[in-house]
Design a protein around this motif. Structure first.
Motif, PDB file in Angstrom:
ATOM      1  N   ASP A  47      20.470  -0.566 -61.410  1.00 28.09           N
ATOM      2  CA  ASP A  47      20.460  -0.857 -59.967  1.00 28.09           C
ATOM      3  C   ASP A  47      19.372  -0.085 -59.216  1.00 28.09           C
ATOM      4  O   ASP A  47      19.662   0.611 -58.227  1.00 28.09           O
ATOM      5  CB  ASP A  47      21.818  -0.484 -59.357  1.00 28.09           C
ATOM      6  N   SER A  62      21.613   3.708 -60.095  1.00 31.29           N
ATOM      7  CA  SER A  62      22.929   4.149 -60.532  1.00 31.29           C
ATOM      8  C   SER A  62      22.731   4.883 -61.854  1.00 31.29           C
ATOM      9  O   SER A  62      21.709   4.727 -62.521  1.00 31.29           O
ATOM     10  CB  SER A  62      23.846   2.957 -60.798  1.00 31.29           C
ATOM     11  N   PHE A  77      32.020  -0.433 -66.380  1.00 29.18           N
ATOM     12  CA  PHE A  77      31.031   0.471 -65.791  1.00 29.18           C
ATOM     13  C   PHE A  77      31.644   1.854 -65.598  1.00 29.18           C
ATOM     14  O   PHE A  77      32.833   1.964 -65.266  1.00 29.18           O
ATOM     15  CB  PHE A  77      30.603  -0.014 -64.402  1.00 29.18           C
ATOM     16  N   MET A  79      30.347   5.450 -63.680  1.00 30.56           N
ATOM     17  CA  MET A  79      29.283   6.181 -62.984  1.00 30.56           C
ATOM     18  C   MET A  79      29.890   7.264 -62.101  1.00 30.56           C
ATOM     19  O   MET A  79      30.697   6.969 -61.231  1.00 30.56           O
ATOM     20  CB  MET A  79      28.483   5.226 -62.091  1.00 30.56           C
ATOM     21  N   TRP A 116      28.438   3.099 -57.588  1.00 28.48           N
ATOM     22  CA  TRP A 116      27.618   1.944 -57.938  1.00 28.48           C
ATOM     23  C   TRP A 116      26.299   1.934 -57.156  1.00 28.48           C
ATOM     24  O   TRP A 116      25.935   2.921 -56.528  1.00 28.48           O
ATOM     25  CB  TRP A 116      28.440   0.663 -57.725  1.00 28.48           C
ATOM     26  N   ALA A 117      25.639   0.776 -57.159  1.00 34.35           N
ATOM     27  CA  ALA A 117      24.252   0.649 -56.682  1.00 34.35           C
ATOM     28  C   ALA A 117      23.991   1.258 -55.296  1.00 34.35           C
ATOM     29  O   ALA A 117      24.601   0.838 -54.323  1.00 34.35           O
ATOM     30  CB  ALA A 117      23.908  -0.830 -56.648  1.00 34.35           C
ATOM     31  N   ILE A 168      30.280  -3.544 -51.872  1.00 36.44           N
ATOM     32  CA  ILE A 168      29.398  -2.755 -52.751  1.00 36.44           C
ATOM     33  C   ILE A 168      27.942  -3.057 -52.407  1.00 36.44           C
ATOM     34  O   ILE A 168      27.649  -3.873 -51.531  1.00 36.44           O
ATOM     35  CB  ILE A 168      29.653  -3.096 -54.238  1.00 36.44           C
ATOM     36  N   ASP A 169      27.040  -2.393 -53.119  1.00 30.59           N
ATOM     37  CA  ASP A 169      25.608  -2.701 -53.101  1.00 30.59           C
ATOM     38  C   ASP A 169      24.982  -2.611 -51.716  1.00 30.59           C
ATOM     39  O   ASP A 169      24.359  -3.562 -51.221  1.00 30.59           O
ATOM     40  CB  ASP A 169      25.352  -4.094 -53.701  1.00 30.59           C
ATOM     41  N   GLU A 218      25.522 -10.880 -55.557  1.00 26.27           N
ATOM     42  CA  GLU A 218      25.704  -9.490 -55.100  1.00 26.27           C
ATOM     43  C   GLU A 218      24.325  -8.881 -54.880  1.00 26.27           C
ATOM     44  O   GLU A 218      23.321  -9.586 -54.784  1.00 26.27           O
ATOM     45  CB  GLU A 218      26.520  -8.698 -56.126  1.00 26.27           C
ATOM     46  N   THR A 271      24.505  -8.236 -65.759  1.00 26.95           N
ATOM     47  CA  THR A 271      24.022  -7.909 -64.411  1.00 26.95           C
ATOM     48  C   THR A 271      22.504  -7.813 -64.403  1.00 26.95           C
ATOM     49  O   THR A 271      21.873  -7.504 -65.409  1.00 26.95           O
ATOM     50  CB  THR A 271      24.575  -6.550 -63.921  1.00 26.95           C
ATOM     51  N   ASN A 272      21.946  -8.069 -63.239  1.00 21.13           N
ATOM     52  CA  ASN A 272      20.603  -7.581 -62.929  1.00 21.13           C
ATOM     53  C   ASN A 272      20.703  -7.086 -61.505  1.00 21.13           C
ATOM     54  O   ASN A 272      21.616  -7.493 -60.766  1.00 21.13           O
ATOM     55  CB  ASN A 272      19.541  -8.682 -63.096  1.00 21.13           C
ATOM     56  N   HIS A 273      19.865  -6.183 -61.089  1.00 22.81           N
ATOM     57  CA  HIS A 273      19.930  -5.639 -59.732  1.00 22.81           C
ATOM     58  C   HIS A 273      18.545  -5.071 -59.487  1.00 22.81           C
ATOM     59  O   HIS A 273      17.979  -4.425 -60.348  1.00 22.81           O
ATOM     60  CB  HIS A 273      21.013  -4.552 -59.673  1.00 22.81           C
ATOM     61  N   HIS A 288      16.831  -4.121 -63.790  1.00 27.26           N
ATOM     62  CA  HIS A 288      17.346  -3.491 -65.015  1.00 27.26           C
ATOM     63  C   HIS A 288      17.687  -4.529 -66.088  1.00 27.26           C
ATOM     64  O   HIS A 288      18.001  -5.682 -65.784  1.00 27.26           O
ATOM     65  CB  HIS A 288      18.537  -2.562 -64.726  1.00 27.26           C
ATOM     66  N   ARG A 300      22.908   0.506 -68.815  1.00 25.08           N
ATOM     67  CA  ARG A 300      21.670  -0.235 -68.550  1.00 25.08           C
ATOM     68  C   ARG A 300      20.455   0.680 -68.390  1.00 25.08           C
ATOM     69  O   ARG A 300      20.597   1.901 -68.400  1.00 25.08           O
ATOM     70  CB  ARG A 300      21.893  -1.084 -67.289  1.00 25.08           C
TER      71      ARG A 300
HETATM   72  O1  FUB Z   1      26.168  -1.115 -61.248  1.00 22.17           O
HETATM   73  C1  FUB Z   1      27.420  -1.660 -60.904  1.00 22.17           C
HETATM   74  C2  FUB Z   1      27.231  -3.013 -60.323  1.00 22.17           C
HETATM   75  O2  FUB Z   1      26.627  -3.865 -61.268  1.00 22.17           O
HETATM   76  C3  FUB Z   1      26.295  -3.076 -59.148  1.00 22.17           C
HETATM   77  O3  FUB Z   1      26.836  -2.581 -57.982  1.00 22.17           O
HETATM   78  C4  FUB Z   1      25.990  -4.515 -59.168  1.00 22.17           C
HETATM   79  O4  FUB Z   1      24.946  -4.878 -58.342  1.00 22.17           O
HETATM   80  C5  FUB Z   1      25.727  -4.733 -60.631  1.00 22.17           C
HETATM   81  O5  FUB Z   1      24.429  -4.344 -60.991  1.00 22.17           O
END
Ligand code: FUB
Length: 453
Positions: A47, A62, A77, A79, A116-117, A168-169, A218, A271-273, A288, A300
């Motif tokens: 992210d 992240s 996930f 983090m 998260w991101a 989120i994000d 997202e 995912t990609n971000h 990513h 990632r």
């Molecule tokens: O990294 C956790 C979540 O996965 C992020 O908040 C999303 O955007 C996706 O990348």
């Protein structure tokens, strides 16, 4: 002028007996400088939000770790903190260490492992770091802000998350009139104005209209170029997330869905971000994949590639590369397995499949080749060194493809394991060159190549 260098091998033998075999490297003295994709190779990162502060690029990703029975939810996930990385030349990235941990956020669930991101913006000399996480007293996610005096922190979290935001994000865009907007995701993509204090909403959250209704979306990232506002976001059109964008005339829309910036990851990462920025007149896409964890896509790794626009302002699709961005110094270790191009049968391998942080090498058979572009010969170099493992007696040729000149030929004895080999160079005029390594005979794998003065 580059001289033809056939016959360099006999000269080496005359100069020093067995001078071509130097040191077994044993992975000692590893340089924590990475120039290619993925950008960070000693930890998992995801992210990436890249920002320019004080003429440097700062990347706020992240920080993925592996969940265990005691830590988070295995298979998901995990983090607990954030690091920030910076670079001035796009090839040397500095890890400034941890800038925020869930245990420092009073309102966060300290067993949440859901940092998260994030995003970070500067206003009036203060740096505002926005992050989503699970609060300790309610379900779901909300978004907090931590404030610092420097882009690399330390950041002090506010006592409460931003009121009236669930999701989120976070992404913050500051328009040329100084008005800041907060975007975030939570089923839909949302926007609200921020107050001048950057800590509270100044308007009711509203859903951004006209975006795809089918398929998860997202990770909003908004930027402006030539009066066009771009809302960019990952969206699952088929199986996994791809990066899409919509264009509009104002930060709150309406936006018109316009196209795809990057197709689904070839590695199968769900995912990609991403983030997009202009640095020294070149646009870049940070995103990513899961390069260092091919079997588990919740660990990632961040990447970057160049991005460009068509005359009408639409974005040209970015094809992910291993070579990534920036011009490498000839004196640094060029991880040639992060290639610009290769022959069809050249194959990548991890140096140690039990510890992917040890990186990759590329295996060549006769007539295979691997090309690595944009190497800066800033001065005259006397020799080149490369780390090679030949399973049979092999001959390697190093070619400058810019002028199609052979720089050196190295003969490698077979079955010696991984060793460092060296060959003298002709006088090379200082310039930026594209290099190609061709296996003329034998069977050999290459880890890196570097030039010595
Ligand atoms: O990294 C956790 C979540 O996965 C992020 O908040 C999303 O955007 C996706 O990348």
């Amino acid at each position: 002028m580059m001289k033809k260098t056939y016959g360099i091998l006999p000269r080496l033998f005359q100069r020093k007996q067995y001078s071509f075999i130097l040191i077994a490297t044993f992975m000692l003295g590893v340089q924590f400088i990475w120039a290619q994709n993925p950008l960070v190779r000693d930890q998992y990162t995801a992210d990436p939000t890249a920002r320019v502060f004080n003429d440097k690029i700062y990347v706020y990703p992240s920080h993925d770790i592996m969940c265990t029975e005691e830590k988070g939810r295995p298979g998901w996930f995990c983090m607990e903190d954030y690091h920030v990385f910076s670079s001035e030349n796009l090839t040397e990235w500095k890890d400034h260490g941890e800038i925020l941990n869930q245990k420092d956020v009073f309102w966060a669930d300290d067993e949440g492992y859901s940092m998260w991101a994030p995003d970070c913006v500067e206003k009036d000399g203060k740096y505002y770091f926005y992050f989503p996480t699970k609060p300790k007293d309610t379900e779901g996610f909300t978004i907090g802000v931590a404030v610092g005096d420097n882009p690399e922190g330390p950041f002090t979290p506010q006592e409460k998350p931003i009121a009236n935001v669930n999701g989120i994000d976070p992404n913050v865009f500051i328009d040329s009139d100084g008005q800041a907007y907060l975007y975030w995701s939570g089923r839909d993509i949302w926007v609200a104005k921020l107050k001048p204090n950057m800590l509270e909403l100044a308007s009711e959250p509203q859903i951004i209209a006209n975006l795809p209704q089918e398929g998860h979306k997202e990770g909003p990232f908004v930027f402006e170029r030539n009066g066009i506002y771009y809302l960019t976001y990952p969206h699952v059109e088929n199986k996994t997330e791809r990066l899409e964008y919509a264009m509009g005339d104002s930060p709150m829309g309406p936006f018109k869905v316009t196209g795809v910036i990057m197709d689904e990851s070839p590695t199968g990462c769900w995912t990609n971000h991403h983030s997009i920025l202009d640095y020294k007149d070149q646009w870049y896409l940070f995103y990513h994949h899961n390069d260092l964890s091919p079997d588990f896509d919740k660990n990632r790794s961040i990447r970057a590639d160049s991005l460009s626009f068509n005359a009408d302002g639409t974005i040209k699709k970015v094809i992910p590369t291993l070579r990534g961005i920036g011009i490498n110094k000839a004196s640094g270790k060029l991880q040639i397995d992060r290639y610009s191009a290769k022959s069809a049968n050249a194959v990548l391998h991890f140096n140690n499949s039990q510890n992917t942080f040890e990186g990759w090498n590329i295996a060549l058979n006769q007539n295979d080749w691997v090309q690595y572009n944009a190497v800066d010969f800033d001065k005259t170099y006397a020799s080149l060194a490369m780390r090679v493992n030949a399973t049979e007696k092999s001959q390697l040729q190093i070619v400058d493809t810019t002028k199609n000149t052979i720089l050196a030929e190295i003969e490698i004895p077979g079955n010696t394991g991984w060793l460092e080999y060296e060959a003298a160079l002709p006088q090379i005029e200082p310039a930026v060159y594209n290099l190609k390594v061709v296996l003329k005979a034998g069977e050999a794998s290459i880890d890196w190549i570097r030039f010595k003065s």
